[in-house]
Design an enzyme around this catalytic site. Structure first.
Site, PDB file in Angstrom:
ATOM      1  N   HIS A  43       5.119   9.901  -7.902  1.00 56.43           N
ATOM      2  CA  HIS A  43       4.903   9.536  -9.297  1.00 56.43           C
ATOM      3  C   HIS A  43       3.488   9.855  -9.759  1.00 56.43           C
ATOM      4  O   HIS A  43       2.551   9.780  -8.973  1.00 56.43           O
ATOM      5  CB  HIS A  43       5.114   8.041  -9.488  1.00 56.43           C
ATOM      6  CG  HIS A  43       6.467   7.588  -9.047  1.00 56.43           C
ATOM      7  ND1 HIS A  43       7.614   7.997  -9.650  1.00 56.43           N
ATOM      8  CD2 HIS A  43       6.841   6.766  -8.042  1.00 56.43           C
ATOM      9  CE1 HIS A  43       8.655   7.456  -9.045  1.00 56.43           C
ATOM     10  NE2 HIS A  43       8.209   6.710  -8.060  1.00 56.43           N
TER      11      HIS A  43
ATOM     12  N   LEU B 102      -3.387  -8.054  -2.061  1.00 54.73           N
ATOM     13  CA  LEU B 102      -2.193  -8.890  -2.264  1.00 54.73           C
ATOM     14  C   LEU B 102      -2.164 -10.040  -1.247  1.00 54.73           C
ATOM     15  O   LEU B 102      -1.842 -11.187  -1.579  1.00 54.73           O
ATOM     16  CB  LEU B 102      -0.921  -8.041  -2.113  1.00 54.73           C
ATOM     17  CG  LEU B 102      -0.589  -7.143  -3.307  1.00 54.73           C
ATOM     18  CD1 LEU B 102       0.407  -6.062  -2.914  1.00 54.73           C
ATOM     19  CD2 LEU B 102      -0.001  -7.992  -4.443  1.00 54.73           C
TER      20      LEU B 102
ATOM     21  N   ALA C 185      -4.523 -12.635  -2.193  1.00 56.84           N
ATOM     22  CA  ALA C 185      -4.054 -13.395  -3.368  1.00 56.84           C
ATOM     23  C   ALA C 185      -2.906 -14.333  -3.010  1.00 56.84           C
ATOM     24  O   ALA C 185      -2.414 -15.064  -3.862  1.00 56.84           O
ATOM     25  CB  ALA C 185      -3.613 -12.423  -4.453  1.00 56.84           C
ATOM     26  N   GLY C 186      -2.457 -14.299  -1.751  1.00 49.31           N
ATOM     27  CA  GLY C 186      -1.452 -15.274  -1.318  1.00 49.31           C
ATOM     28  C   GLY C 186      -0.076 -14.694  -1.117  1.00 49.31           C
ATOM     29  O   GLY C 186       0.868 -15.432  -0.798  1.00 49.31           O
ATOM     30  N   ALA C 187       0.092 -13.366  -1.324  1.00 50.38           N
ATOM     31  CA  ALA C 187       1.406 -12.771  -1.110  1.00 50.38           C
ATOM     32  C   ALA C 187       1.677 -12.643   0.387  1.00 50.38           C
ATOM     33  O   ALA C 187       0.746 -12.562   1.197  1.00 50.38           O
ATOM     34  CB  ALA C 187       1.453 -11.401  -1.764  1.00 50.38           C
TER      35      ALA C 187
ATOM     36  N   PRO D 268       3.641  -7.689   4.939  1.00 46.90           N
ATOM     37  CA  PRO D 268       3.883  -7.329   6.343  1.00 46.90           C
ATOM     38  C   PRO D 268       2.849  -6.300   6.822  1.00 46.90           C
ATOM     39  O   PRO D 268       2.038  -5.813   6.031  1.00 46.90           O
ATOM     40  CB  PRO D 268       5.276  -6.727   6.308  1.00 46.90           C
ATOM     41  CG  PRO D 268       5.395  -6.186   4.934  1.00 46.90           C
ATOM     42  CD  PRO D 268       4.597  -7.071   4.030  1.00 46.90           C
TER      43      PRO D 268
END
Ligand code: Q5B
Length: 591
Positions: A237, A256, A259-261, A264
């Site tokens: 893209h 991420l 930020a708490g995500a 994996p």
């Protein structure tokens, strides 16, 4: 997202957007196809439905004020302009743009306009999105098989958003394997400037009432392999560049994570992370995994499948005026019993079946008067003569009737439509009666609705007088009829037989009915006059008389008709000479 769409179709393409599994009404309100109007037949579950097609965005929005999502399938050349036009419609709240290659400057303008007006743009360059079990936008999720495989026929508990269409399909499958499935999935599109971002949709998911996030986010940014390459890498893209360190997949994944995500360590571990997160939420009772339902079956042998209701077959006819499938027949949606109970008449039935609406009483009464007055005009007119001759030849009712009806045309009884067309055109263009009649003469056309074989200026047609009297006392306006009377005044000054005849009276008065009743748009009036509904009144009416003449001849046991020799001019003279006979040359006696 709401559940009613308008779709702008591009040429040669239509994308059905039904991911129906439990809906009772379709999600598509209408289709906009510039330059064409009418209906598009589409499957909805097992049955076909007719979706209205509009030629312009404005008209479509006016016709479907509750549709607030606009899916734009237009090409990259026209997607921006049409998307902006849609955003400017007060009823449209979300615009999804499928086209790839929309100029970035145009996209920025769309985004700015949407933000300023509290609207949402999805795309450009999006494969679409899906609200499982409700509807899908564009090609998202692919074939019906894939939709079933990915359990998208009913809502699950997981919200999903991706930039990529391909990754969306991959993850719909992954999520279906390890959770109870997708609730809603969106591909925001691969352009540098998406109309709405990943976080826009994550925040929106957080507000979906079926469970709140403070919901955990499981995320993965693909492209960690970019570091293996020496130069900058672009993944498919335009908007998936991996330039400086801060833009690397690793840096995004780290951000991420911070930020708490749940992030994996690799794409391979993504599925496991989703499963673990889902299982924890289920165990903690924060989500209740949805109950599995049996998905619709894939079609098999056509006849068996039709019988068991598993597949759909296209219909070959589309009809909008009546329906006999319910407990009782209905005309334009009005059940028979209601027609009878309300004491409605033939005029009302005609208004339902011909005009697809209930007209005011004075209109239906006018229709009935037309039918009564035109039912018969004696045995000598063309139609009755043919019917009588046919009946006397021993033919049956239908043949005798049809033989009479076939004479109805531009000279006999079938001049009503042309009268309406020409009077409307002349009046609307502001032509004086003189200009109108003389322009017709120049073109060699007899004015339809003017002239009669036996009626004269001093022996007017009583039927015309009766119709005019009724209209003058009941119609809100009789401007077309008064114009026709002015035309008659002029034609009578030329010859005494050029009266306004019954066809001309009905044609002009029907224009007044259509324009004055407030029940028809200008476009509908043009369509009625263009198609030619009005000769139908004479056909219907005169059928009554022609049937009567058939019965009359049979009752009287009349023999085979043979025209008398005395009434035929037998001549062997060639036609050119005939014209000379009719204009003889007289020689002066002294010549
Ligand atoms: N002239 C009706 O013609 C008729 C003219 C005209 C300008 C005109 C004729 C005509 C338009 C079509 C029309 C409906 C054929 C009639 C009906 C139902 C009915 C029937 C019933 C029922 C009659 C003489 C001179 C000529 C012509 C000129 C004639 N009409 N000029 N505009 N409209 N009308 N049809 O009497 O200079 O000598 O050459 O076509 O509205 O069908 O009861 O019988 O209920 O059953 O044969 O009422 O008007 O006249 O052909 O001898 O012409 O007048 O150009 O001029 P006629 P012709 P010129 S209602």
């Amino acid at each position: 997202m709401n559940d009613r769409f308008l779709i702008l179709a591009c040429k040669n393409m239509f994308c059905a957007v039904f991911a129906n599994a439990g809906r009772e009404t379709p999600s598509v309100a209408g289709i906009i196809n510039p330059g064409s109007e009418g209906f598009q037949k589409l499957f909805f579950g097992q049955e076909e439905i007719a979706i209205p097609v509009h030629s312009a965005i404005e008209a479509a929005c006016a016709a479907h004020p509750t549709a607030d999502v606009f899916i734009n399938f237009a090409s990259f050349r026209s997607a921006a302009a049409s998307s902006m036009a849609a955003l400017k419609q007060p009823t449209i709240k979300v615009v999804a743009i499928i086209a790839e290659g929309v100029p970035e400057s145009d996209t920025k303008q769309l985004i700015a306009y949407a933000k300023a007006n509290n609207k949402v743009v999805i795309g450009p360059a999006t494969v679409g999105g899906i609200q499982a079990g409700a509807f899908k936008i564009g090609d998202t999720a692919g074939t019906i098989d894939n939709i079933i495989q990915c359990k998208l026929y009913r809502p699950g508990s997981v919200g999903f958003v991706s930039k990529s269409g391909g990754m969306s399909n991959e993850l719909y499958n992954t999520i279906a394997r390890v959770t109870d499935g997708i609730y809603e999935g969106i591909a925001i599109g691969g352009d540098v400037f998406p109309g709405s971002t990943l976080s826009d949709h994550v925040l929106r998911f957080n507000n979906i009432p079926q469970g709140k996030i403070n919901k955990p986010v499981v995320a993965w940014v693909s492209g960690t392999c970019a570091r293996l390459f020496k130069s900058e890498v672009q993944f498919g893209h335009a908007g998936a560049k991996s330039g400086g360190e801060m833009e690397s997949a690793q840096a995004k994944n780290e951000a991420l994570r911070e930020a708490g995500a749940v992030v994996p360590t690799s794409f391979e571990a993504f599925e496991g992370a989703i499963k673990e997160t889902f299982d924890k939420l289920a165990e903690a009772g924060k989500i209740s995994p949805v109950k599995e339902v049996i998905p619709p079956q894939i079609p098999e042998d056509l006849n068996t499948a039709i019988k068991s209701g598993k597949v759909r077959a296209p219909t070959h006819i589309i009809s909008t005026i009546s329906d006999d499938r319910g407990e009782e027949p209905a005309y334009a949606g009005v059940p028979m019993s209601s027609i009878v109970e309300q004491g409605l008449g033939v005029g009302d039935v005609i208004s339902l079946l011909w005009f697809k609406r209930s007209l005011p009483h004075y209109c239906t009464r006018f229709i009935e008067i037309c039918i009564m007055l035109c039912a018969d005009h004696g045995p000598c007119v063309s139609g009755a003569h043919n019917t009588i001759v046919t009946a006397r030849a021993g033919k049956d009712l239908v043949s005798s009737l049809v033989s009479g009806l076939l004479t109805i045309g531009p000279r006999f009884g079938g001049a009503i439509d042309d009268a309406a067309r020409y009077f409307k055109d002349a009046y609307d263009r502001g032509l004086t009666p003189y200009e109108f009649v003389e322009s017709m003469k120049k073109k060699g056309i007899r004015v339809p609705g003017i002239g009669h074989r036996i009626k004269r200026g001093d022996n007017r047609d009583k039927r015309v007088e009766l119709l005019q009297r009724f209209a003058r006392s009941n119609f809100p306006s009789v401007k077309y009829m008064e114009y026709a009377v002015e035309v008659e005044t002029y034609t009578l000054s030329k010859a005494n037989n050029l009266v306004l005849n019954v066809d001309g009276a009905i044609g002009s008065l029907f224009l007044d009915l259509l324009a004055g009743s407030g029940m028809f748009t200008k476009q509908e009036i043009d369509e009625i006059v263009g198609i030619g509904y009005l000769n139908g009144l004479f056909v219907l009416a005169r059928s009554i008389g022609l049937i009567g003449h058939t019965f009359d001849q049979k009752r009287l046991k009349q023999p085979l008709y043979r025209h008398p020799w005395e009434d035929v001019l037998y001549t062997k003279t060639p036609l050119p000479l005939l014209s000379r006979i009719s204009s003889p040359i007289f020689l002066k006696p002294d010549q």
